[in-house]
Motif scaffolding. Sequence first.
Motif, mmCIF file in Angstrom:
data_model
loop_
_atom_site.group_PDB
_atom_site.id
_atom_site.type_symbol
_atom_site.label_atom_id
_atom_site.label_comp_id
_atom_site.label_asym_id
_atom_site.label_seq_id
_atom_site.Cartn_x
_atom_site.Cartn_y
_atom_site.Cartn_z
ATOM 1 N N ASP A 1 0.681 -1.190 0.149
ATOM 2 C CA ASP A 1 -0.184 0.080 -0.026
ATOM 3 C C ASP A 1 0.739 1.196 -0.049
ATOM 4 N N GLY A 2 1.972 1.204 0.284
ATOM 5 C CA GLY A 2 2.867 2.435 0.284
ATOM 6 C C GLY A 2 4.370 2.124 0.508
ATOM 7 N N LEU A 3 5.032 3.194 0.754
ATOM 8 C CA LEU A 3 6.506 3.031 1.075
ATOM 9 C C LEU A 3 6.938 4.009 2.083
ATOM 10 N N LEU A 4 7.958 3.374 3.038
ATOM 11 C CA LEU A 4 8.108 4.143 4.103
ATOM 12 C C LEU A 4 9.492 4.375 4.418
ATOM 13 N N ILE A 5 10.071 5.619 5.187
ATOM 14 C CA ILE A 5 11.254 5.773 5.225
ATOM 15 C C ILE A 5 11.582 5.874 6.911
ATOM 16 N N ASN A 6 12.039 5.211 7.571
ATOM 17 C CA ASN A 6 11.878 4.908 9.069
ATOM 18 C C ASN A 6 10.504 4.942 9.396
ATOM 19 N N GLY A 7 9.952 4.139 9.108
ATOM 20 C CA GLY A 7 8.673 4.266 9.307
ATOM 21 C C GLY A 7 7.703 5.117 9.213
ATOM 22 N N ARG A 8 7.963 6.232 8.368
ATOM 23 C CA ARG A 8 7.126 7.316 8.040
ATOM 24 C C ARG A 8 7.041 7.443 6.557
ATOM 25 N N THR A 9 6.024 8.294 5.988
ATOM 26 C CA THR A 9 6.059 8.662 4.605
ATOM 27 C C THR A 9 6.681 9.945 4.490
ATOM 28 N N ARG A 10 7.066 10.744 5.605
ATOM 29 C CA ARG A 10 7.761 12.076 5.536
ATOM 30 C C ARG A 10 8.463 12.122 6.810
ATOM 31 N N THR A 11 9.986 12.470 6.773
ATOM 32 C CA THR A 11 10.708 12.911 7.811
ATOM 33 C C THR A 11 11.971 13.583 7.330
ATOM 34 N N SER A 12 12.804 14.073 8.000
ATOM 35 C CA SER A 12 13.988 15.098 7.802
ATOM 36 C C SER A 12 15.116 14.637 8.454
ATOM 37 N N PHE A 13 16.270 15.140 7.986
ATOM 38 C CA PHE A 13 17.710 14.939 8.444
ATOM 39 C C PHE A 13 18.511 16.188 8.334
ATOM 40 N N THR A 14 18.882 16.782 9.529
ATOM 41 C CA THR A 14 19.550 17.884 9.412
ATOM 42 C C THR A 14 21.121 17.906 9.426
ATOM 43 N N ALA A 15 21.679 18.782 8.496
ATOM 44 C CA ALA A 15 23.147 18.638 8.606
ATOM 45 C C ALA A 15 23.598 19.970 8.084
ATOM 46 N N ASP A 16 25.129 20.203 8.157
ATOM 47 C CA ASP A 16 25.604 21.466 8.061
ATOM 48 C C ASP A 16 26.269 21.605 6.528
ATOM 49 N N GLN A 17 25.998 22.737 6.097
ATOM 50 C CA GLN A 17 26.480 22.949 4.790
ATOM 51 C C GLN A 17 27.879 23.048 4.522
ATOM 52 N N GLY A 18 28.385 22.242 3.496
ATOM 53 C CA GLY A 18 30.088 22.342 3.128
ATOM 54 C C GLY A 18 30.477 20.924 3.992
ATOM 55 N N LYS A 19 29.819 20.145 4.673
ATOM 56 C CA LYS A 19 30.190 18.985 5.173
ATOM 57 C C LYS A 19 29.694 17.686 4.398
ATOM 58 N N THR A 20 30.402 16.708 4.772
ATOM 59 C CA THR A 20 30.035 15.358 4.228
ATOM 60 C C THR A 20 29.397 14.379 5.111
ATOM 61 N N TYR A 21 28.466 13.736 4.825
ATOM 62 C CA TYR A 21 27.842 12.795 5.672
ATOM 63 C C TYR A 21 27.327 11.442 5.067
ATOM 64 N N LYS A 22 27.434 10.344 5.898
ATOM 65 C CA LYS A 22 27.136 8.924 5.482
ATOM 66 C C LYS A 22 25.825 8.786 5.470
ATOM 67 N N PHE A 23 25.287 8.324 4.440
ATOM 68 C CA PHE A 23 23.653 7.952 4.690
ATOM 69 C C PHE A 23 23.681 6.341 4.570
ATOM 70 N N ARG A 24 23.110 5.601 5.343
ATOM 71 C CA ARG A 24 23.137 4.147 5.218
ATOM 72 C C ARG A 24 21.919 3.574 5.141
ATOM 73 N N VAL A 25 21.942 3.410 3.781
ATOM 74 C CA VAL A 25 20.333 3.045 3.213
ATOM 75 C C VAL A 25 20.175 1.353 3.070
ATOM 76 N N SER A 26 19.019 1.137 3.704
ATOM 77 C CA SER A 26 18.746 -0.439 3.679
ATOM 78 C C SER A 26 17.452 -0.295 3.267
ATOM 79 N N ASN A 27 17.147 -1.774 2.132
ATOM 80 C CA ASN A 27 15.698 -1.842 2.054
ATOM 81 C C ASN A 27 15.026 -3.017 2.903
#
Length: 539
Positions: free
Chosen positions: A192-218
């Motif tokens: 019926d749908g697709l979720l990111i961390n149990g939600r259909t909408r969420t957010s991630f805050t980070a600082d401009q100019g820096k590099t972050y690791k996103f660990r993505v799992s299905n």
Amino acid sequence: MAKTSFILTYIIAIVAIFSFTITNADDPYRFFTWTVTYGTISPLGVPQQGILINGQFPGPQLDCVTNDNIVLNVVNKLDEPFLLTWNGIKQRKNSWQDGVLGTNCPIPPNSNYTYNFQPKDQIGSYTYFPSTGMHRAAGGFGALNVYSRPRIPVPYANPAGDFSLLIGDWYKTGHKTLQRTLDAGKTLSFPDGLLINGRTRTSFTADQGKTYKFRVSNVGLSTTFNFRIQGHKLKVVEVEGSNVLQNVYDSVDVHVGQSLSILVTLDQAPRDYYIVASTRFSRIVHTAMAVLHYSNSKMQASGPLPAPPSGEFHWSMEQARSFRWNLTSNAARPNPQGSYHYGAIPISKTFVLGNSAPLINGKQRYAINRVSFINPGTPLKLADYFNIPGVFGLNSIQSSPSEGAAYLGTSVLGASLHDFIEVVFQNDEKTLQSWHLDGYDFWVVGFGAGKWTPNSRKAYNLKDALTRHTTQVYPDTWTAILVSLDNQGMWNVRSAMWARQYLGQQLYLRVWNSQMSLANEYYPPTNMLHCGKAIGQHH
């Protein structure tokens, strides 16, 4: 009563530790207690029964370092037996802790079991989830991140932070209803749908100019998704414990059961940007969104969502071929990944595993080489250890597909410790498959169209194929893997697409050496649960 239960749990944990410290005394211990309960959740806006761990959906993030000893007490407060499995953790010499029905008795309601395991010589992004019934469709899953030891460098600058993204398809229907549908011999509808961390909408805050690791799992049940971030490039650096060549992509396909790590540099103007995941290879397209929020942003995300790739299976296969081992990088050990010349090792056995979707006794089932797996009620590992007859037969499945009617059975393939085997997943169906092997990672050396033949080996990548624990097989194609069988135990080979696994698309690989030695395999844990024909057995 509560105090008595606590004392018993504590004693069990201590006994488990002492039974495990024979070879692991120098490595740190991390202790956890997870209580599994039902709770009402509404991820798609409709209240439904979910499975919570310590009141959380998704479950707690489990962070550890290479070789840490994890002592994790699971308290089952559900009304049915329950197990957790640790997707991608190899359980070196320790299939006793794998958490699937072929190795473990499920934890009864109002009872507990203390897992004791190591991510031995592993780094990377992994997950855990329930392996019993269709519990996975209700929650109980979470991120499992294994960080490298300080003295083992990673082949990139330490990111400013990392984020775990558990993305997967979702049903509004409860897991018990889904299970009854499958038990009745029917197929499940499209999610019926697709979720990111149990939600259909969420957010991630980070600082401009820096590099972050996103660990993505299905963490879904059946559906591939494509992942992308508006205005940003994705640098893939690690796939299920393999450090890979750091190629840059606009988007990546992630198939069921798979995980990867991506570096994202916040090099755009300070505003918010869309993070998008959308289902692939399906008539119905579900989309889940999140927001990458620059900490100095004063503008909300806007504009069109970044588009998915225009190509389908061929595009996805070419991207998969571009994921290659970084030969000069260390992984969890000091020696470079490329110091292991897997392409020069002779193959000792070949298994060709063909999936199918037969009707058996008028009901939908799924099979491998005509055998649709049924759990016998006694874990195969316990039956093997206690020499219990009538539970399974070794080599009770053919090593390659053949013509004939499909049937129900408990299929086990036999191999010897230190064999080097070739496994070909042959998919003659019109749908994509995703295959997982417990206890190991493996080299994905080839993808090809049509039927595999020995001549197909000429196209294998025998130099820098990545290792991983879950691989996709595209429709009407084959995927070939090589596996070094250096881990004794009883190991689950299964479809990562959970309805197919539940209805029989799995088997077990028994890796064995007749010499009883701690160098080959640990003894059974002293807190091992007994069920089925293993009740009353002592070790």
